[in-house]
Design an enzyme around this catalytic site. Structure first.
Site, PDB file in Angstrom:
ATOM      1  N   MET A 267     -12.129   4.634  -0.632  1.00  0.00           N
ATOM      2  CA  MET A 267     -12.799   4.903   0.655  1.00  0.00           C
ATOM      3  C   MET A 267     -13.475   6.259   0.517  1.00  0.00           C
ATOM      4  O   MET A 267     -13.089   7.257   1.127  1.00  0.00           O
ATOM      5  CB  MET A 267     -11.754   4.896   1.780  1.00  0.00           C
ATOM      6  CG  MET A 267     -11.251   3.496   2.092  1.00  0.00           C
ATOM      7  SD  MET A 267      -9.681   3.486   2.963  1.00  0.00           S
ATOM      8  CE  MET A 267      -8.570   3.554   1.563  1.00  0.00           C
TER       9      MET A 267
ATOM     10  N   ASP B 110      -4.706   3.734  -1.903  1.00  0.00           N
ATOM     11  CA  ASP B 110      -5.777   4.095  -0.974  1.00  0.00           C
ATOM     12  C   ASP B 110      -6.293   5.494  -1.265  1.00  0.00           C
ATOM     13  O   ASP B 110      -5.595   6.483  -1.052  1.00  0.00           O
ATOM     14  CB  ASP B 110      -5.256   4.030   0.470  1.00  0.00           C
ATOM     15  CG  ASP B 110      -5.063   2.599   0.928  1.00  0.00           C
ATOM     16  OD1 ASP B 110      -6.025   1.818   0.829  1.00  0.00           O
ATOM     17  OD2 ASP B 110      -3.947   2.261   1.366  1.00  0.00           O
TER      18      ASP B 110
ATOM     19  N   HIS C 164      -8.366   1.180  -3.933  1.00  0.00           N
ATOM     20  CA  HIS C 164      -9.312   1.000  -2.823  1.00  0.00           C
ATOM     21  C   HIS C 164      -9.985   2.339  -2.550  1.00  0.00           C
ATOM     22  O   HIS C 164      -9.375   3.238  -1.972  1.00  0.00           O
ATOM     23  CB  HIS C 164      -8.504   0.496  -1.611  1.00  0.00           C
ATOM     24  CG  HIS C 164      -9.290   0.329  -0.361  1.00  0.00           C
ATOM     25  ND1 HIS C 164      -8.673   0.125   0.866  1.00  0.00           N
ATOM     26  CD2 HIS C 164     -10.625   0.330  -0.123  1.00  0.00           C
ATOM     27  CE1 HIS C 164      -9.604   0.009   1.792  1.00  0.00           C
ATOM     28  NE2 HIS C 164     -10.794   0.140   1.235  1.00  0.00           N
TER      29      HIS C 164
ATOM     30  N   SER D 262       0.849  -1.190   0.000  1.00  0.00           N
ATOM     31  CA  SER D 262       0.000   0.000   0.000  1.00  0.00           C
ATOM     32  C   SER D 262       0.885   1.241   0.000  1.00  0.00           C
ATOM     33  O   SER D 262       1.633   1.479   0.960  1.00  0.00           O
ATOM     34  CB  SER D 262      -0.887   0.009   1.249  1.00  0.00           C
ATOM     35  OG  SER D 262      -1.427   1.300   1.423  1.00  0.00           O
TER      36      SER D 262
ATOM     37  N   MET E 193      -8.944   8.332  -0.318  1.00  0.00           N
ATOM     38  CA  MET E 193      -9.788   8.757   0.819  1.00  0.00           C
ATOM     39  C   MET E 193     -10.329  10.154   0.565  1.00  0.00           C
ATOM     40  O   MET E 193      -9.637  11.013   0.024  1.00  0.00           O
ATOM     41  CB  MET E 193      -8.952   8.768   2.097  1.00  0.00           C
ATOM     42  CG  MET E 193      -8.259   7.458   2.391  1.00  0.00           C
ATOM     43  SD  MET E 193      -7.432   7.488   3.972  1.00  0.00           S
ATOM     44  CE  MET E 193      -6.560   5.909   3.921  1.00  0.00           C
TER      45      MET E 193
ATOM     46  N   HIS F 154      -1.304  -1.374  -4.209  1.00  0.00           N
ATOM     47  CA  HIS F 154      -2.565  -0.969  -3.574  1.00  0.00           C
ATOM     48  C   HIS F 154      -2.577   0.545  -3.374  1.00  0.00           C
ATOM     49  O   HIS F 154      -1.668   1.110  -2.758  1.00  0.00           O
ATOM     50  CB  HIS F 154      -2.675  -1.698  -2.232  1.00  0.00           C
ATOM     51  CG  HIS F 154      -3.966  -1.519  -1.508  1.00  0.00           C
ATOM     52  ND1 HIS F 154      -5.099  -2.259  -1.792  1.00  0.00           N
ATOM     53  CD2 HIS F 154      -4.327  -0.685  -0.507  1.00  0.00           C
ATOM     54  CE1 HIS F 154      -6.082  -1.900  -0.995  1.00  0.00           C
ATOM     55  NE2 HIS F 154      -5.641  -0.933  -0.198  1.00  0.00           N
TER      56      HIS F 154
ATOM     57  N   MET G 219     -11.684  -5.726   5.538  1.00  0.00           N
ATOM     58  CA  MET G 219     -10.822  -4.770   6.254  1.00  0.00           C
ATOM     59  C   MET G 219     -10.491  -5.316   7.640  1.00  0.00           C
ATOM     60  O   MET G 219     -11.384  -5.717   8.392  1.00  0.00           O
ATOM     61  CB  MET G 219     -11.526  -3.411   6.397  1.00  0.00           C
ATOM     62  CG  MET G 219     -11.683  -2.622   5.118  1.00  0.00           C
ATOM     63  SD  MET G 219     -10.125  -2.265   4.265  1.00  0.00           S
ATOM     64  CE  MET G 219      -9.239  -1.283   5.488  1.00  0.00           C
TER      65      MET G 219
ATOM     66  N   ASP H 246      -6.738  -6.219   4.486  1.00  0.00           N
ATOM     67  CA  ASP H 246      -6.052  -4.922   4.455  1.00  0.00           C
ATOM     68  C   ASP H 246      -6.062  -4.292   5.842  1.00  0.00           C
ATOM     69  O   ASP H 246      -7.129  -4.024   6.392  1.00  0.00           O
ATOM     70  CB  ASP H 246      -6.803  -4.021   3.451  1.00  0.00           C
ATOM     71  CG  ASP H 246      -6.180  -2.650   3.286  1.00  0.00           C
ATOM     72  OD1 ASP H 246      -5.078  -2.407   3.792  1.00  0.00           O
ATOM     73  OD2 ASP H 246      -6.825  -1.813   2.615  1.00  0.00           O
ATOM     74  N   GLY H 247      -4.842  -4.074   6.373  1.00  0.00           N
ATOM     75  CA  GLY H 247      -4.707  -3.373   7.644  1.00  0.00           C
ATOM     76  C   GLY H 247      -3.965  -4.188   8.682  1.00  0.00           C
ATOM     77  O   GLY H 247      -4.382  -5.284   9.040  1.00  0.00           O
ATOM     78  N   GLY H 248      -2.801  -3.667   9.110  1.00  0.00           N
ATOM     79  CA  GLY H 248      -2.057  -4.311  10.188  1.00  0.00           C
ATOM     80  C   GLY H 248      -1.410  -5.625   9.805  1.00  0.00           C
ATOM     81  O   GLY H 248      -1.153  -6.477  10.670  1.00  0.00           O
TER      82      GLY H 248
ATOM     83  N   GLY I 246      -2.946   4.320   7.905  1.00  0.00           N
ATOM     84  CA  GLY I 246      -2.031   3.190   7.949  1.00  0.00           C
ATOM     85  C   GLY I 246      -1.519   3.023   9.379  1.00  0.00           C
ATOM     86  O   GLY I 246      -1.760   3.873  10.242  1.00  0.00           O
ATOM     87  N   GLY I 247      -0.815   1.924   9.610  1.00  0.00           N
ATOM     88  CA  GLY I 247      -0.124   1.743  10.881  1.00  0.00           C
ATOM     89  C   GLY I 247      -0.989   1.362  12.062  1.00  0.00           C
ATOM     90  O   GLY I 247      -0.559   1.466  13.206  1.00  0.00           O
TER      91      GLY I 247
HETATM   92  C1  DX5 Z   1      -6.334   1.815   5.631  1.00  0.00           C
HETATM   93  C2  DX5 Z   1      -5.867   1.464   4.242  1.00  0.00           C
HETATM   94  C3  DX5 Z   1      -4.770   0.469   4.209  1.00  0.00           C
HETATM   95  C4  DX5 Z   1      -3.495   0.904   4.848  1.00  0.00           C
HETATM   96  C5  DX5 Z   1      -2.805  -0.305   5.366  1.00  0.00           C
HETATM   97  O1  DX5 Z   1      -7.360   2.727   5.531  1.00  0.00           O
HETATM   98  O2  DX5 Z   1      -6.942   0.946   3.495  1.00  0.00           O
HETATM   99  O3  DX5 Z   1      -4.524   0.038   2.870  1.00  0.00           O
HETATM  100  O4  DX5 Z   1      -2.643   1.586   3.987  1.00  0.00           O
HETATM  101  O5  DX5 Z   1      -1.715   0.124   6.063  1.00  0.00           O
HETATM  102  P1  DX5 Z   1      -0.951  -0.770   7.128  1.00  0.00           P
HETATM  103  O6  DX5 Z   1      -0.420  -1.940   6.386  1.00  0.00           O
HETATM  104  O7  DX5 Z   1       0.076   0.151   7.614  1.00  0.00           O
HETATM  105  O8  DX5 Z   1      -1.955  -1.164   8.178  1.00  0.00           O
HETATM  106 ZN    ZN Z   2      -6.498  -0.032   1.538  1.00  0.00          ZN
END
Ligand code: DX5
Ligand code: ZN
Length: 233
Positions: free
Chosen positions: A82, A49, A80, A22, A51, A47, A151, A189-191, A158-159
């Site tokens: 959002m 993101d 993706h 991502s 937003m 990927h 998700m 996706d996420g963590g 992120g993070g």
């Molecule tokens: C969160 C995003 C993720 C994010 C994942 O809203 O959709 O794609 O970048 O980041 P990590 O891998 O740091 O959790």
């Molecule tokens: Zn994402």
């Protein structure tokens, strides 16, 4: 389980999970270098993101930046969204290089119309659900999607820490898909990091999205390999 239909030129086998870095966690002042580095490190998709500051409390970029990224890499762009009212922007993202466009079940006012719109413009369509959205909100659409995005954090940043509860949705979705003989891939996706990736792989995920763990690591190829793990049978 399969993801190769989403990445036409992949030479990796379906027995392995795909890794989708991502770019949210990349150093945007060196974006071209960062993208080349993950491509060389063995990434299968990229990927992106998007937003809007409404559906999630953060803003990133739109089709204009996707068009610039399209010129920097041959990787499939896994976009993706959002954003609220994704129907207003689907055409623009596909035309600017998003080969995959994923929309959120919580954000679309007419899911069937929006998924169809993605395909009509020539994209592969994905459907995402938040950690607290039950799987039964999306099962009626399983015949109409190329990708299901589960998700494992609340979208926006992120993070964040991985929410392991969502793995039961991955398992349930995989069972329904396999029983019905449907071809869509399951993405998480996420963590995702070397500790959580094995849990996701075991639950049946096909595509791992990872931002922080890859772009904040000292060795991208090693991290991509660690996330992908051993070959599945
Ligand atoms: C969160 C995003 C993720 C994010 C994942 O809203 O959709 O794609 O970048 O980041 P990590 O891998 O740091 O959790
Ligand atoms: Zn994402």
């Amino acid at each position: 389980m399969s993801w190769s239909q989403l990445v036409p030129n992949s030479d990796r086998s379906d027995g392995e999970v795909a890794v989708a870095p991502s770019v949210l966690a990349a150093d945007f002042s060196r974006l071209a270098d960062e993208i080349r580095a993950v491509e060389k490190a063995g990434a299968d998709l990229l990927h992106l993101d998007v937003m809007d500051g409404h559906f999630v409390p953060n803003l990133t970029f739109g089709p204009f930046v996707v068009a610039a990224i399209r010129k920097l890499t041959d990787l499939q762009l896994d976009t993706h969204l959002m954003i609220e009212n994704p129907d207003r922007y689907i055409e623009s993202f596909v035309k600017n290089g998003s080969g995959i466009v994923t929309i959120h079940v919580e954000a679309s006012t007419d899911l069937r119309r929006d998924l169809k719109m993605i395909r009509e413009h020539g994209g592969k369509c994905g459907l995402a659900l938040n950690p607290d959205t039950p799987l039964d909100r999306v099962t009626d659409f399983f015949g109409d999607i190329d990708l299901l995005l589960v998700m494992s954090v609340f979208p926006g940043f992120g993070g964040q820490s991985f929410i392991a509860d969502v793995l039961s949705k991955v398992e349930a979705a995989g069972k329904i898909r396999d029983q019905a003989g449907l071809p869509f891939a399951i993405q998480i996706d996420g963590g995702i990091d070397p500790k959580t990736a094995p849990l996701a792989r075991k639950a049946g995920v096909d595509i791992l999205v990872a931002g922080t763990s890859i772009f904040r690591s000292a060795d991208y190829p090693q991290m991509v390999r660690a996330l992908r793990g051993a070959r599945r049978t």
